[in-house]
Design an enzyme around this catalytic site. Structure first.
Site, PDB file in Angstrom:
ATOM      1  N   VAL A 259      -7.154  -8.553  -0.566  1.00  0.00           N
ATOM      2  CA  VAL A 259      -6.562  -9.020  -1.815  1.00  0.00           C
ATOM      3  C   VAL A 259      -7.343 -10.246  -2.273  1.00  0.00           C
ATOM      4  CG1 VAL A 259      -4.479  -9.802  -2.989  1.00  0.00           C
ATOM      5  CG2 VAL A 259      -4.305  -8.172  -1.091  1.00  0.00           C
TER       6      VAL A 259
ATOM      7  N   ASP B 182       9.805  -0.407   3.308  1.00  0.00           N
ATOM      8  CA  ASP B 182       8.995  -1.383   4.045  1.00  0.00           C
ATOM      9  C   ASP B 182       9.406  -2.804   3.654  1.00  0.00           C
ATOM     10  OD1 ASP B 182       7.164  -2.131   5.939  1.00  0.00           O
ATOM     11  OD2 ASP B 182       5.419  -1.943   4.626  1.00  0.00           O
TER      12      ASP B 182
ATOM     13  N   GLY C 171      -4.395  -6.630   4.236  1.00  0.00           N
ATOM     14  CA  GLY C 171      -3.296  -5.831   4.756  1.00  0.00           C
ATOM     15  C   GLY C 171      -3.767  -4.449   5.120  1.00  0.00           C
TER      16      GLY C 171
ATOM     17  N   PHE D  39      -3.702  -1.885   3.350  1.00  0.00           N
ATOM     18  CA  PHE D  39      -4.375  -1.229   2.220  1.00  0.00           C
ATOM     19  C   PHE D  39      -5.811  -1.699   2.089  1.00  0.00           C
ATOM     20  CE2 PHE D  39      -5.453  -0.665  -2.241  1.00  0.00           C
ATOM     21  CZ  PHE D  39      -4.944   0.600  -2.510  1.00  0.00           C
ATOM     22  N   GLY D  40      -6.036  -2.986   2.292  1.00  0.00           N
ATOM     23  CA  GLY D  40      -7.359  -3.571   2.138  1.00  0.00           C
ATOM     24  C   GLY D  40      -7.247  -5.045   1.835  1.00  0.00           C
TER      25      GLY D  40
END
Length: 818
Positions: A507, A616, A502, A504-505
């Site tokens: 998973v 969100d 995503g 953020f990074g």
């Protein structure tokens, strides 16, 4: 509202009774010092309580109530006329181990006042129950199953000025850590009921190796049945005694449901229910026992019918909340020739353990002072927590990890203590006060709350950030486990299993040392979300606790590594699930997912302090566990707000295109109704199966696409065809209309999340009314899938005390229990 739980099978023997008996502590409160008694029926030896507490006064109950039928341990009590809080201490326990603690109270007019009292009982620093003694001859007991976060546990009686607190017995039983997984470091289970259905006598030790008390329960409208065959259960499940599983009850006919109703005075109560089921009758080949289980009218076994296996214990567990009236109902299917069957049921309150005890090193030091100088001026229980019961002369301050530390000791009021400076203290002021100067950066080792990150406003490797709750810049306090980068390597097996990426990074899925699966969300250096969002998400998740919000287990801030460790949601995102053509979601599943998600958002808007706007909300941020229970995730953009009417905050627009509230986008004014708009888009996705933006000449935003279709009165054309017509059309209409209200351009015309929750509940009821008729046209086998309990964290109020029935006179168990 009931959330479907788990099915399980038990298939190996429990440990021996003698092994568990060695982990028992049995205290006869009020028994003279150095004395013991042996209870005839259980064979358990009770010791005096003098080695566990140094306050209180011993009494015998009135001879009027000390009949020959009364168990020996109820003949004495310890009373606490002095002090607001008086505490028993169990020492030398195993940290991280699980214990059942039981306290029993029989007033017996010991004080000749004929005034049964009311008082609170705490486990350590957290509320356990309010004890209301209703008569002189009735014995009352309360149980809690909890995980010890240190090597000791304390049971404290709290005076509420409603009569003098007292206690008759106190019992502790160590349990296998695999039992009752909802009892952990952050929450405990308080027993509401534990019933041997169809049984004739109360059962406990030695039949139950953990000395759980099983009350017998059968109604006149049921038929009690039993078998002499042994049924073996497993500690990895619930270790139910064979004697309990050997009895059951059935209804008089297949047309009669087997119902177990109960009530709660607190709507925020969260119940954990476990049903134990096994066939114990010889069933002819031509006969069939098949039934469904409903909780408050909601079907739990949505995909299959229950066919109990012969002499083979099975269980189903689930959680239930959102009301005052509860009912579990077993109902025979139309194909069944035999009525439903139930062997046993356990019902528990889930209560949070939210308060953080004083740092263990300080507790050890202050207790040595107490012992050396014979201080008895209200020094009982935790020195600092709760603050209303903190020790006289002790000043406490939370350190950078939010753990209470003792910073000042005023000994001027105690001449014996102030006469000599105790060793280990650094300084005595002229006014006689001793000052503690604990090293705020020392390792906390096995403190009750795992060490938290040292986040300071200056001198850090990371920039100072605003508090996500809008309180300005300051300290970031985590209450969760801290992992090192090497820990993450071990947990994820060197980051091998990437399950998604995503903003953020990446998973990764992994497993903790106890086998519990987790998801590790790492921040990449190229991430579009920065340190601020990382810290905001972590900070928000440490203070929100609800079964429909994803649980943060821990975090990593090790060098350049920043990561969050969550509970693992096996079925991934709702977005992916809606696109799954191989296993499309049914309408029943979709509407329950919508309801779960709405409950999570309602909690953020109404129950958080301060409330939160998610900002969100989208199908990609709604995660599903193995039972398709939904939880809201990704709190990096969340923002605190005032929940007074017409309140908004001005802020830069963030969120995901397609879900953004148009009013927020144009005015920059954020309110809870912004989440409502986004949730309305989610509802339309659930109904249609389409993305928010539909491509092609007939496409556009899903709200406009649906409006054009419905203007012709053609609702069938908007419904996801993968549901193959298996839905109640009125239920779909109701949700569609709700989605349209949520996506009104004028936010004032949108409903609140509380209204949305109520509307979705009604839609579920409509679907249930026709779901049963549709399911009877299909034939299902019963595939038992073995899965672990989810790591559940609830938002149950600390006032959710339970009331157990008075056990008049406490008669000895009958012959079958001996």
């Amino acid at each position: 509202m009931a959330s479907k739980g788990l099915f399980g099978r038990v298939d190996s023997a429990v440990a021996s009774n003698s092994a568990h008996r060695s982990n028992f502590i049995n205290i006869d409160c009020g028994l003279s010092a150095n004395s013991t008694i042996t209870e005839d029926d259980t064979g358990l030896t009770y010791v005096s309580d003098d080695q566990f507490i140094d306050t209180g006064v011993n009494y015998n109950i009135s001879s009027k109530y000390g009949s020959n039928n009364l168990l020996k341990q109820f003949l004495t009590v310890r009373s606490f006329p002095n002090g607001t809080r008086n505490c028993y201490t169990f020492r030398n326990l195993s940290a991280e181990s699980k214990y059942l603690v039981r306290a029993t109270f029989l007033y017996g007019n010991y004080d000749n006042k004929n005034h049964p009292p009311t008082f609170d009982i705490h486990l350590g620093v957290n509320y356990w129950h309010t004890v209301k003694i209703l008569s002189s001859d009735g014995a009352f007991f309360t149980e809690i199953i909890a995980t010890a976060t240190s090597d000791y546990l304390q049971v404290c009686l709290i005076d509420k000025n409603l009569g003098t607190p007292f206690i008759s017995t106190l019992e502790l039983r160590q349990m296998e850590t695999t039992l009752y997984k909802y009892a952990n470091a952050t929450q405990s289970l308080v027993t509401f009921a534990r019933l041997d259905i169809g049984g004739r006598y109360e059962l406990r030790y030695p039949q139950d190796s953990y000395d759980r008390i099983w009350g017998n329960y059968t109604l006149d409208t049921w038929t009690a049945i039993s078998t002499n065959s042994t049924l073996i259960t497993n500690d990895t499940d619930f270790g139910v005694p064979s004697a309990v599983m050997q009895t059951a009850a059935i209804t008089l006919s297949t047309k009669q449901s087997l119902d177990l109703p109960w009530t709660s005075n607190n709507k925020s109560s969260v119940f954990y229910i476990i049903l134990h089921i096994s066939e114990i009758q010889d069933i002819p080949r031509t006969a069939l026992r098949e039934f469904d289980i409903l909780s408050d009218g909601i079907l739990l076994n949505t995909d299959v019918h229950i066919v109990p296996p012969k002499l083979d214990p099975w269980w189903i567990s689930y959680t239930d909340t959102d009301g005052t009236l509860y009912n579990v109902s077993l109902q025979a299917t139309s194909n069944s020739t035999l009525p439903p069957l139930l062997n046993a049921i356990e019902i528990y309150f889930i209560i949070p353990a939210t308060r953080i005890p004083t740092y263990k090193g300080d507790v050890t030091a202050i207790n040595k002072i107490k012992a050396n100088y014979k201080v008895n001026n209200g020094w009982s229980g935790d020195p600092c927590v709760p603050t209303e019961y903190s020790w006289t002369g002790v000043t406490c301050t939370s350190d950078s990890n939010n753990i209470p530390r003792i910073t000042l000791l005023d000994v001027t009021g105690n001449s014996k203590l102030s006469a000599t400076l105790p060793s280990g203290l650094q300084k005595r002021n002229k006014d006689g006060k001793l000052t503690f100067r604990p090293n705020q950066n020392e390792s906390h080792g096995s403190t009750p709350v795992i060490n938290s990150p040292k986040w300071n406003t200056g001198g850090s490797n990371y920039p100072s950030v605003p508090n996500p709750n809008g309180a300005g810049e300051g300290v970031l306090n985590f209450e969760n486990r801290q992992f090192s980068y090497n820990d993450l390597i071990q947990i994820t097996n060197k980051f091998q299993n990437n399950i998604g990426t995503g903003g953020f990074g990446s998973v990764y899925v992994g497993a903790l040392e106890n086998g519990i699966q987790v998801a590790v969300k790492t921040r990449s250096h190229s991430s579009s979300q920065g340190v601020k969002e990382f810290l905001a998400e972590a900070q928000n998740l440490t203070r929100v606790h609800h079964k429909n919000l994803v649980t943060l287990i821990g975090y990593c801030m090790d060098g350049d590594c920043m990561a969050l460790v969550y509970e693992y949601m096996q079925e991934g995102t709702l977005q992916d699930k809606l696109r799954d053509n191989a296993r499309p979601l049914t309408w029943s599943q979709r509407i329950r997912i919508a309801y779960d998600s709405a409950l999570g958002l309602e909690y953020l808007h109404k129950a958080c302090n301060p409330p939160l706007i998610h900002r969100d909300v989208k199908t990609n941020n709604i995660l599903l566990n193995a039972n398709l229970e939904a939880k809201i995730a990704d709190f990096g953009l969340s923002r605190a707000f005032d929940n007074d009417a017409n309140t908004h905050v001005s802020t830069a627009v963030v969120g995901t295109p397609g879900y953004l509230d148009p009013e927020y986008y144009t005015s920059y004014k954020l309110s809870e109704k912004s989440d409502v708009f986004s949730f309305g888009v989610v509802l339309l996705e659930i109904i249609t199966g389409h993305h928010p933006i539909i491509p092609g000449p007939e496409g556009g935003h899903v709200t406009h696409w649906v409006s054009k279709k419905l203007s012709r009165g053609d609702i069938e054309s908007i419904i996801d065809p993968r549901m193959q017509g298996q839905y109640d059309i009125n239920s779909v209409w109701k949700v569609t209309e709700l989605a349209r209200q949520c996506t009104e351009l004028n936010s004032a015309q949108r409903p609140t999340m509380s209204v949305i929750v109520a509307e979705l509940k009604e839609s579920i009821d409509l679907e249930i009314s026709t779901e049963g008729a549709r399911s009877r046209h299909t034939t299902n086998s019963y595939p038992y899938n073995y899965s672990r309990d989810d790591n559940f964290v609830s938002d149950v109020s600390q006032n959710s005390a339970y009331e157990m029935a008075q056990m008049g006179g406490v008669p000895k168990p009958g012959p079958a229990a001996r």
